[in-house]
Design a protein around this motif. Structure first.
Motif, mmCIF file in Angstrom:
data_model
loop_
_atom_site.group_PDB
_atom_site.id
_atom_site.type_symbol
_atom_site.label_atom_id
_atom_site.label_comp_id
_atom_site.label_asym_id
_atom_site.label_seq_id
_atom_site.Cartn_x
_atom_site.Cartn_y
_atom_site.Cartn_z
ATOM 1 N N TYR A 1 3.008 1.645 -9.425
ATOM 2 C CA TYR A 1 4.375 1.135 -9.491
ATOM 3 C C TYR A 1 4.207 -0.319 -9.915
ATOM 4 C CZ TYR A 1 9.244 0.908 -7.771
ATOM 5 O OH TYR A 1 10.606 0.789 -7.637
ATOM 6 N N PRO A 2 4.255 -0.595 -11.235
ATOM 7 C CA PRO A 2 3.849 -1.894 -11.765
ATOM 8 C C PRO A 2 4.428 -3.099 -11.010
ATOM 9 C CG PRO A 2 4.375 -0.397 -13.559
ATOM 10 C CD PRO A 2 4.794 0.283 -12.271
ATOM 11 N N GLY A 3 3.522 -3.966 -10.578
ATOM 12 C CA GLY A 3 3.893 -5.193 -9.885
ATOM 13 C C GLY A 3 4.212 -5.008 -8.420
ATOM 14 N N LEU A 4 4.369 -3.767 -7.937
ATOM 15 C CA LEU A 4 4.749 -3.560 -6.541
ATOM 16 C C LEU A 4 3.709 -2.784 -5.726
ATOM 17 C CD1 LEU A 4 8.583 -2.846 -6.780
ATOM 18 C CD2 LEU A 4 7.433 -4.954 -6.100
ATOM 19 N N PHE A 5 3.235 -1.640 -6.240
ATOM 20 C CA PHE A 5 2.315 -0.800 -5.469
ATOM 21 C C PHE A 5 1.271 -0.160 -6.383
ATOM 22 C CE2 PHE A 5 6.515 -0.528 -3.499
ATOM 23 C CZ PHE A 5 6.242 -0.966 -2.219
ATOM 24 N N THR A 6 0.061 -0.030 -5.859
ATOM 25 C CA THR A 6 -0.967 0.723 -6.553
ATOM 26 C C THR A 6 -1.713 1.566 -5.513
ATOM 27 O OG1 THR A 6 -2.791 0.589 -8.119
ATOM 28 C CG2 THR A 6 -2.749 -1.090 -6.410
ATOM 29 N N ARG A 7 -2.101 2.758 -5.917
ATOM 30 C CA ARG A 7 -2.780 3.655 -4.990
ATOM 31 C C ARG A 7 -4.258 3.365 -4.989
ATOM 32 N NH1 ARG A 7 -0.936 9.542 -5.625
ATOM 33 N NH2 ARG A 7 -2.962 10.031 -6.467
ATOM 34 N N VAL B 1 16.687 9.667 0.338
ATOM 35 C CA VAL B 1 16.474 8.403 1.024
ATOM 36 C C VAL B 1 15.417 7.625 0.245
ATOM 37 C CG1 VAL B 1 14.728 9.368 2.593
ATOM 38 C CG2 VAL B 1 16.023 7.365 3.284
ATOM 39 N N ASP B 2 15.587 6.319 0.178
ATOM 40 C CA ASP B 2 14.636 5.423 -0.480
ATOM 41 C C ASP B 2 14.304 4.338 0.527
ATOM 42 O OD1 ASP B 2 13.121 3.835 -2.138
ATOM 43 O OD2 ASP B 2 14.718 3.434 -3.577
ATOM 44 N N ILE B 3 13.064 4.349 1.023
ATOM 45 C CA ILE B 3 12.664 3.387 2.048
ATOM 46 C C ILE B 3 11.842 2.272 1.408
ATOM 47 C CG2 ILE B 3 11.326 3.036 4.161
ATOM 48 C CD1 ILE B 3 11.843 5.986 4.838
ATOM 49 N N TRP B 4 12.259 1.032 1.650
ATOM 50 C CA TRP B 4 11.490 -0.135 1.248
ATOM 51 C C TRP B 4 10.697 -0.585 2.451
ATOM 52 C CZ3 TRP B 4 9.541 -2.819 -2.517
ATOM 53 C CH2 TRP B 4 9.054 -4.103 -2.249
ATOM 54 N N PRO B 5 9.408 -0.811 2.399
ATOM 55 C CA PRO B 5 8.549 -0.952 1.238
ATOM 56 C C PRO B 5 7.513 0.183 1.110
ATOM 57 C CG PRO B 5 7.670 -2.270 3.025
ATOM 58 C CD PRO B 5 8.835 -1.490 3.573
ATOM 59 N N THR B 6 7.931 1.337 0.647
ATOM 60 C CA THR B 6 6.978 2.404 0.342
ATOM 61 C C THR B 6 7.349 3.080 -0.970
ATOM 62 O OG1 THR B 6 6.024 4.520 1.015
ATOM 63 C CG2 THR B 6 8.237 4.062 1.805
ATOM 64 N N TRP C 1 -1.610 3.277 -0.376
ATOM 65 C CA TRP C 1 -1.184 2.309 -1.383
ATOM 66 C C TRP C 1 -1.447 0.899 -0.892
ATOM 67 C CZ3 TRP C 1 2.221 6.349 -0.129
ATOM 68 C CH2 TRP C 1 2.518 7.240 -1.168
ATOM 69 N N ARG C 2 -1.634 0.033 -1.840
ATOM 70 C CA ARG C 2 -1.675 -1.408 -1.585
ATOM 71 C C ARG C 2 -0.393 -1.974 -2.168
ATOM 72 N NH1 ARG C 2 -6.103 -3.566 -0.569
ATOM 73 N NH2 ARG C 2 -7.349 -2.172 -1.863
ATOM 74 N N GLY C 3 0.364 -2.675 -1.339
ATOM 75 C CA GLY C 3 1.581 -3.330 -1.802
ATOM 76 C C GLY C 3 1.224 -4.680 -2.387
ATOM 77 N N LEU C 4 1.554 -4.885 -3.643
ATOM 78 C CA LEU C 4 1.174 -6.116 -4.326
ATOM 79 C C LEU C 4 2.146 -7.254 -4.030
ATOM 80 C CD1 LEU C 4 0.302 -4.406 -7.722
ATOM 81 C CD2 LEU C 4 -1.241 -4.937 -5.811
ATOM 82 N N HIS C 5 3.428 -6.950 -3.946
ATOM 83 C CA HIS C 5 4.465 -7.959 -3.738
ATOM 84 C C HIS C 5 4.446 -8.503 -2.305
ATOM 85 C CE1 HIS C 5 8.261 -10.045 -4.183
ATOM 86 N NE2 HIS C 5 8.756 -9.365 -3.171
#
Length: 188
Positions: A181-187, A106-111, A21-25
């Motif tokens: 993941y609009p605005g945050l991540f794109t594969r 579990v929810d890990i930021w930033p993934t 993924w590329r993190g956009l934010h």
């Protein structure tokens, strides 16, 4: 099947694949590898940001419940948490963590990878919201807290994700892994 559906039960056993993924934010790049074999699921990932780098490892049991979470930053700082699979959490000294009691996932930021964990386990019906208590981890700060989240399957490729102060419609592939993941991540 209820909430004990593992990735192996989502019609793609065995799962052995890499995802990027590329993190956009935060302008991150992430590479992770997922292996699900019916006995457990193991996930290893690397995230590189503009001013940080980190590795994460997750081990899920045969029911898709996180059992081990390990995050290590490139500066040497580390966070390791253990779960009994039923909502009890402890740290690397085996000290209980009352703030996370009742959190199954579990929810890990930033993934965006950890958005797949509840998606994999649930027997979904379209437009039926399901609530999850999450151990939310900020991997950049190595901090954690409880987070109440709601997922609603809109169709086979889209889930609405809601938390206290955020909402997004996630696009997923046939394996339940986020593609957009609009605005945050794109594969890629």
């Amino acid at each position: 099947m209820g909430t004990d559906q593992t990735p192996a039960q989502v019609d793609h056993l065995p799962l052995n694949r890499s995802v990027r993924w590329r993190g956009l934010h935060l302008q991150t790049l992430e590479h992770c590898h997922i292996i699900a074999n019916g006995r457990d699921t193991r996930i290893r990932g690397t995230i590189i940001g503009p001013d940080f780098g980190l590795f994460y490892r997750l081990k899920l049991d045969e029911n898709g419940h996180p059992r081990t979470v390990k995050i290590e930053r490139t500066d040497g700082k580390m966070l390791e948490l253990f779960s009994d699979g039923a909502g009890g959490w402890s740290d690397d000294r085996a000290e209980p963590i009352p703030a996370l009691r009742g959190c199954i996932d579990v929810d890990i930021w930033p993934t965006p990878l950890t958005n797949s964990l509840p998606i994999w386990r649930q027997d979904w019906q379209d437009d039926q919201p399901v609530s999850f208590a999450m151990a939310w981890i900020d991997a950049t700060a190595l901090s954690f807290k409880r987070s109440e989240q709601i997922y609603t399957r809109l169709d086979a490729d889209h889930f609405r994700y809601q938390s206290t102060d955020f909402e997004a419609v996630l696009e997923v592939d046939a394996d339940g892994i986020v593609t957009d993941y609009p605005g945050l991540f794109t594969r890629f």
